[in-house]
Design an enzyme around this catalytic site. Sequence first.
Site, short mmCIF file in Angstrom:
data_model
loop_
_atom_site.label_atom_id
_atom_site.label_comp_id
_atom_site.label_asym_id
_atom_site.label_seq_id
_atom_site.Cartn_x
_atom_site.Cartn_y
_atom_site.Cartn_z
N ARG A 35 92.74 52.71 44.08
CA ARG A 35 93.41 52.77 42.77
C ARG A 35 92.62 53.60 41.77
NH1 ARG A 35 95.22 46.46 42.96
NH2 ARG A 35 97.27 46.77 43.87
N HIS A 49 96.02 41.80 50.95
CA HIS A 49 96.40 42.24 52.29
C HIS A 49 97.92 42.21 52.48
CE1 HIS A 49 92.27 41.38 54.36
NE2 HIS A 49 92.20 42.29 53.41
N LYS A 67 90.63 41.23 58.74
CA LYS A 67 90.68 39.77 58.69
C LYS A 67 90.14 39.31 57.33
CE LYS A 67 86.28 39.67 58.74
NZ LYS A 67 85.64 39.26 57.48
#
Length: 360
Positions: free
Chosen positions: A53, A95, A113
Site C-alpha cells: 500500500r 489474508h 499461514k
Amino acid sequence: MSDAAVGSTPAVDDPRLAPALRWGVLGAGWIGGSFADAVRDHTSGSVVAAGSRDAAKAAAFASEHGIERSYGSYDELVADPDVDAVYVATPHSHHHEHALLAIAAGKHVLVEKAFTRNAAEAREVVAAARAAGVFCMEAMMTRHLPHTAMLREIVQRGDIGTVREVRAGFDVTVPYDPAHRMFDPALAGGALLDLGIYPLSFAVDLLGTPDEVRATGLLAPTGVDAQETIVLRYGQEALAILTTSVRTTAPGTATIVGSEGRIEIDERYLVPTTFRVENAQGVTEYDGRLRDADGALVDEGKQYEAAEVARCVAAGLTESPRMTLDQTVELMEIMDDVRAQLGVVYPGEVSAGRRVVATT
C-alpha cells in the site's frame, strides 16, 4: 551416537526441477522477502512483481530482492498480466481480503499461514477459489520438506509401532509492545495463529482429525493469547501435547512416541533438520537439512512450497494433496476452538460456545 546407523531421506522432487511460475508478492515485509529469495535462489520460477500500500516501501522491497516491478497498491499487483500466482504475505487479519482479491483477478494463490483469522473466512476463500477454478493453498512450508516426508514414511511403515503421543512446540520471545502486530487484536495477533499453527499442523498431519480439543493458556494485556498448551485426543489411542508462546524461547524440538519406539526430532522441526529413530533394531540417525550448490546449509525451505504450487498448476490441479483446502479449514476450526476456550476474540467476531464465529 557413535553406534547409530545412518538413514537416508526419501526422494523429494528437487524444487529447481518444478515448472517455472511467475509470482507476485503481496505484502512487502520480512516473510514476503524470504519467500521471494527462496523462489529466486532455489526454483526455476521468478518473482516478477511486488505490491504494498506504500509505493516507496514496495520499490525498496523490489530493489532489495531483485524484483523487476513494484506497485503501490494490491489491485495493481493482482492485475499484472505477467503474474501467474500471488503469494499473500500480509498480516493474518488481511489474508481473507487479499486472497479474495487475487482470486477475483483469476490468479492462483498461496496464502501465508495462518490461512485466515477464522474458519468462516477460510471457507469463503476456499469457496471462491473452487468457483473460480484457480489453485489455492495455505503456505505451510513444513508439509513439503524432505525430513517431513521421511517422518511420515517411518510412521506409516510402523517402525515405531502405533503412535501414542506427539509432543511439539514453538516458542519465540517477543518483547511486549501493544502496537506490535503480535499483540494487536486488530491484526489477529497472538501466539496461536503465528507460531502455534506449526505444532498443530504437524500433529494433525501425523494423526489426523482429533476427537477432542482442550486448551489452557495466558493472555497478553491486549487480550490476545501469549502462551498456551493444547491437547488433542484421538479416541483412546493417542494424545498430542502442543505448546506455543511469545513469552519464552525454546529450541523447537518434537517427539513422536510409538508403542514400539520413538522419534526424537532435533532443533526447529518446522524447518529442515535432523532426527533419530529409536526402536528394537537400535538407533538410526537422519539428516534432512538442505544445502545449496556450494554445500552451505539452507536455513529454510519455502522453495518446496513454491515448487508444489508450480507442479500442481502445471498438472491442472486446484489444490495440493499434501495440504488440501479441507485440511486447512479443519485446522482453522481447531484454532477457533482453542481461541474460544482461551477467550481470544478479534474485532468482528463473537465467541459462541466452543467456537469463535465471524460476524462480518
